[in-house]
Design a protein around this motif. Structure first.
Motif, PDB file in Angstrom:
ATOM      1  N   LYS A   2      17.660   8.550  17.688  1.00 38.88           N
ATOM      2  CA  LYS A   2      18.731   7.571  17.936  1.00 38.88           C
ATOM      3  C   LYS A   2      18.436   6.236  17.257  1.00 38.88           C
ATOM      4  N   TYR A   3      17.205   5.751  17.410  1.00 39.01           N
ATOM      5  CA  TYR A   3      16.847   4.450  16.857  1.00 39.01           C
ATOM      6  C   TYR A   3      15.637   4.515  15.922  1.00 39.01           C
ATOM      7  N   GLY A   4      14.988   5.669  15.858  1.00 40.07           N
ATOM      8  CA  GLY A   4      13.844   5.837  14.973  1.00 40.07           C
ATOM      9  C   GLY A   4      12.505   5.511  15.600  1.00 40.07           C
ATOM     10  N   TYR A   5      12.507   5.092  16.854  1.00 40.93           N
ATOM     11  CA  TYR A   5      11.250   4.773  17.532  1.00 40.93           C
ATOM     12  C   TYR A   5      11.518   4.648  19.033  1.00 40.93           C
ATOM     13  N   ILE A   6      10.440   4.721  19.826  1.00 42.89           N
ATOM     14  CA  ILE A   6      10.511   4.535  21.284  1.00 42.89           C
ATOM     15  C   ILE A   6       9.293   3.727  21.706  1.00 42.89           C
ATOM     16  N   ASN A   7       9.527   2.664  22.467  1.00 44.92           N
ATOM     17  CA  ASN A   7       8.441   1.811  22.960  1.00 44.92           C
ATOM     18  C   ASN A   7       7.996   2.149  24.375  1.00 44.92           C
ATOM     19  N   HIS A   8       8.964   2.457  25.244  1.00 43.15           N
ATOM     20  CA  HIS A   8       8.648   2.601  26.669  1.00 43.15           C
ATOM     21  C   HIS A   8       9.181   3.936  27.194  1.00 43.15           C
TER      22      HIS A   8
ATOM     23  N   THR B 201       7.023  15.907  30.028  1.00 41.85           N
ATOM     24  CA  THR B 201       7.779  14.855  29.352  1.00 41.85           C
ATOM     25  C   THR B 201       6.838  13.961  28.555  1.00 41.85           C
ATOM     26  N   CYS B 202       5.687  13.629  29.125  1.00 43.05           N
ATOM     27  CA  CYS B 202       4.687  12.856  28.374  1.00 43.05           C
ATOM     28  C   CYS B 202       4.276  13.600  27.105  1.00 43.05           C
ATOM     29  N   LYS B 203       3.996  14.882  27.228  1.00 43.48           N
ATOM     30  CA  LYS B 203       3.575  15.671  26.072  1.00 43.48           C
ATOM     31  C   LYS B 203       4.640  15.648  24.979  1.00 43.48           C
ATOM     32  N   ALA B 204       5.911  15.757  25.377  1.00 38.60           N
ATOM     33  CA  ALA B 204       7.004  15.829  24.404  1.00 38.60           C
ATOM     34  C   ALA B 204       7.226  14.508  23.684  1.00 38.60           C
ATOM     35  N   PHE B 205       7.031  13.397  24.379  1.00 41.22           N
ATOM     36  CA  PHE B 205       7.332  12.088  23.799  1.00 41.22           C
ATOM     37  C   PHE B 205       6.139  11.426  23.115  1.00 41.22           C
ATOM     38  N   LEU B 206       4.937  11.885  23.401  1.00 46.81           N
ATOM     39  CA  LEU B 206       3.770  11.212  22.851  1.00 46.81           C
ATOM     40  C   LEU B 206       3.714  11.179  21.317  1.00 46.81           C
ATOM     41  N   PRO B 207       4.118  12.224  20.609  1.00 41.52           N
ATOM     42  CA  PRO B 207       4.098  12.105  19.142  1.00 41.52           C
ATOM     43  C   PRO B 207       4.934  10.945  18.628  1.00 41.52           C
ATOM     44  N   TYR B 208       6.040  10.650  19.308  1.00 37.96           N
ATOM     45  CA  TYR B 208       6.929   9.557  18.869  1.00 37.96           C
ATOM     46  C   TYR B 208       6.373   8.208  19.287  1.00 37.96           C
ATOM     47  N   LEU B 209       5.795   8.137  20.482  1.00 40.49           N
ATOM     48  CA  LEU B 209       5.164   6.890  20.913  1.00 40.49           C
ATOM     49  C   LEU B 209       3.985   6.550  19.999  1.00 40.49           C
ATOM     50  N   ARG B 210       3.200   7.556  19.619  1.00 38.65           N
ATOM     51  CA  ARG B 210       2.042   7.288  18.767  1.00 38.65           C
ATOM     52  C   ARG B 210       2.465   6.764  17.395  1.00 38.65           C
ATOM     53  N   SER B 211       3.629   7.202  16.920  1.00 33.36           N
ATOM     54  CA  SER B 211       4.068   6.773  15.593  1.00 33.36           C
ATOM     55  C   SER B 211       4.860   5.469  15.613  1.00 33.36           C
ATOM     56  N   THR B 212       5.127   4.932  16.801  1.00 32.44           N
ATOM     57  CA  THR B 212       5.847   3.660  16.929  1.00 32.44           C
ATOM     58  C   THR B 212       4.860   2.505  16.845  1.00 32.44           C
ATOM     59  N   PRO B 213       5.136   1.513  16.013  1.00 32.70           N
ATOM     60  CA  PRO B 213       4.232   0.359  15.954  1.00 32.70           C
ATOM     61  C   PRO B 213       4.469  -0.590  17.122  1.00 32.70           C
ATOM     62  N   GLY B 214       3.507  -1.460  17.357  1.00 29.56           N
ATOM     63  CA  GLY B 214       3.688  -2.508  18.349  1.00 29.56           C
ATOM     64  C   GLY B 214       3.356  -2.074  19.763  1.00 29.56           C
TER      65      GLY B 214
END
Length: 286
Positions: free
Chosen positions: A74-80, A115-128
């Protein structure tokens, strides 16, 4: 915090903490991707500006991973990432069935874990600045008659969150477990709580029966204001407002009634250690 507008993904946003965290984040101009088993249950969040997706945390992992990818796209990254799914199973251990026990752990524990397992690859690739917040409870600290299975799930969530925090800290992701006391959400509503299908009179005449009645009496009379609680949670996760200048803590013991529960457990545990230390520690090889 990253210069980018923060993006939140919230599992179980149809009510309670999930809903009001979403509304608080939207109020701050953040982007929110809210989920529920059916998007019709979160149409009010869509009206408020959230993107809504269907997610049942008990789905097979492949389906949860598809939702995670769709959310990130949707936005290319996830912070929280906020894991707010959960319910209480009321009943004595002898009363609850293996199926009821499994379903309880499947939602409260494995749903959060997967849910943590599924989202962690995207969180790891998000800066900040990035966070994961999982929902425990004051029941993470104290088990009790009539809700032992619920406490078991929340003990598990707090333990998993502590370990996950240690794993992800070197990667720059802060993990916390939110451990609320009694807040006036729909959590104890008859439509939300699950009671064991079987009741045993011996327990009904004991403390278990008293707990069942107390839960009904407490419903909609809890001390905590969920909107105020969620403002504090969002402050902590974004390190703003009341949390400015602080790091995201290992746990958020939330509500005026919660610290007393934790302190009581600490005091009882310290007393137990002192009473038995000379006996239970005399166990080493000579």
């Amino acid at each position: 915090m990253s210069a980018q507008t923060p993006v939140w993904f919230i599992a179980a946003a149809s009510s309670g903490f999930g809903k009001y965290i979403a509304l608080e984040a939207l109020k701050r101009g953040h982007r929110v991707i809210a989920s529920a088993r059916s998007t019709s249950r979160i149409s009010d969040l869509a009206d408020a500006g959230a993107v809504t997706l269907a997610l049942d945390v008990t789905w097979p992992q492949e389906q949860i991973e598809k939702v995670a990818k769709e959310a990130n796209d949707k936005y290319g990254y996830i912070n929280h990432l906020v894991n707010a799914a959960g319910y209480i199973l009321v009943g004595a251990v002898e009363e609850t069935s293996p199926k009821e026990d499994y379903d309880h752990f499947n939602t409260n524990v494995f749903g959060t874990l997967n849910t943590c397992k599924a989202f962690l690859p995207y969180l790891r690739s998000t800066p900040g600045h990035r966070t994961i917040s999982n929902f425990g409870s004051i029941g993470s600290w104290v088990g009790g008659a009539g809700y032992a299975l619920y406490s078991g799930t929340k003990f598990a969530i707090s333990g998993i969150s502590e370990g996950l925090r240690a794993e992800l800290a070197p990667l720059g992701i802060a993990v916390t477990v939110v451990e609320p006391g009694y807040f006036r959400t729909g959590f104890l509503n008859a439509s939300a709580r699950v009671s064991a299908a079987k009741t045993i009179q011996a327990y009904e005449d004991s403390v278990v029966g008293s707990v069942r009645r107390r839960i009904e009496e407490t419903d909609n009379r809890q001390r905590g204001d969920v909107e105020k609680g969620c403002k504090v949670i969002v402050d902590i996760l974004t390190r703003e407002g009341v949390a400015e200048g602080k790091e995201v803590p290992e746990r958020v013991v939330l509500g005026s009634d919660a610290p007393g529960v934790v302190r009581g457990k600490l005091e009882r545990t310290e007393a137990l250690l002192k009473e038995w230390e000379g006996v239970t520690t005399n166990t080493d090889h000579e």
